[in-house]
Design an enzyme around this catalytic site. Sequence first.
Site, PDB file in Angstrom:
ATOM      1  N   HIS A  57      38.341  90.537 -27.984  1.00  0.00           N
ATOM      2  CA  HIS A  57      39.438  89.621 -28.388  1.00  0.00           C
ATOM      3  C   HIS A  57      38.936  88.533 -29.315  1.00  0.00           C
ATOM      4  O   HIS A  57      38.853  87.372 -28.895  1.00  0.00           O
ATOM      5  CB  HIS A  57      40.065  88.986 -27.150  1.00  0.00           C
ATOM      6  CG  HIS A  57      41.430  88.422 -27.366  1.00  0.00           C
ATOM      7  ND1 HIS A  57      41.666  87.137 -27.783  1.00  0.00           N
ATOM      8  CD2 HIS A  57      42.640  88.977 -27.206  1.00  0.00           C
ATOM      9  CE1 HIS A  57      42.962  86.920 -27.854  1.00  0.00           C
ATOM     10  NE2 HIS A  57      43.578  88.017 -27.501  1.00  0.00           N
ATOM     11  N   PHE A  58      38.694  88.686 -30.424  1.00  0.00           N
ATOM     12  CA  PHE A  58      38.572  89.869 -31.269  1.00  0.00           C
ATOM     13  C   PHE A  58      37.174  89.813 -31.835  1.00  0.00           C
ATOM     14  O   PHE A  58      36.754  88.746 -32.275  1.00  0.00           O
ATOM     15  CB  PHE A  58      39.619  89.814 -32.382  1.00  0.00           C
ATOM     16  CG  PHE A  58      41.034  89.758 -31.858  1.00  0.00           C
ATOM     17  CD1 PHE A  58      41.668  90.912 -31.442  1.00  0.00           C
ATOM     18  CD2 PHE A  58      41.696  88.553 -31.754  1.00  0.00           C
ATOM     19  CE1 PHE A  58      42.979  90.864 -30.966  1.00  0.00           C
ATOM     20  CE2 PHE A  58      43.002  88.499 -31.271  1.00  0.00           C
ATOM     21  CZ  PHE A  58      43.650  89.647 -30.872  1.00  0.00           C
TER      22      PHE A  58
END
Length: 153
Positions: A57-58
């Site tokens: 994420h991410f």
Amino acid sequence: MTTEKKSLGIQEIMDLLPHRYPFLMVDRVDDYEISDERKTLRAIKNVSFNEPIFQGHFPAKPVFPGVLILEAMAQATGILAFTMVGKPSPNELYYFASIDNARFKRPVGPGDQLVLDVEFLKERRGIAKFTGVATVNGEVVCTAELMCAKREV
């Protein structure tokens, strides 16, 4: 009138909350006040690139999920509740009951320090209501109203 600054370290936090790594979202409590006029607490969550959530994420542009900001805020309200009424008995838990009016103002990423300010508003029939504001460098990143309920397990 002088106000004594009260703080809690990680061991004291772990004595109050059932959460553990990787889901303990409060690193320390810088200050809290329990008085007739107000019941407030300021907690800190240091956001590190080493947190498992950043693997997905991410990876190219890591963003700390808003739901985890809310979880950190909820844990801060739990600490405030326990400082007000004492640690629950072994057969009691405080459950996160609701979030209302959650607003996210800007992303939070590795290296940021979340400052979590929570305030107790009221309690009725075992359900407590709080407000919370999360900031980074004095800038608001999230606001919400939170409720928790005490239940036997």
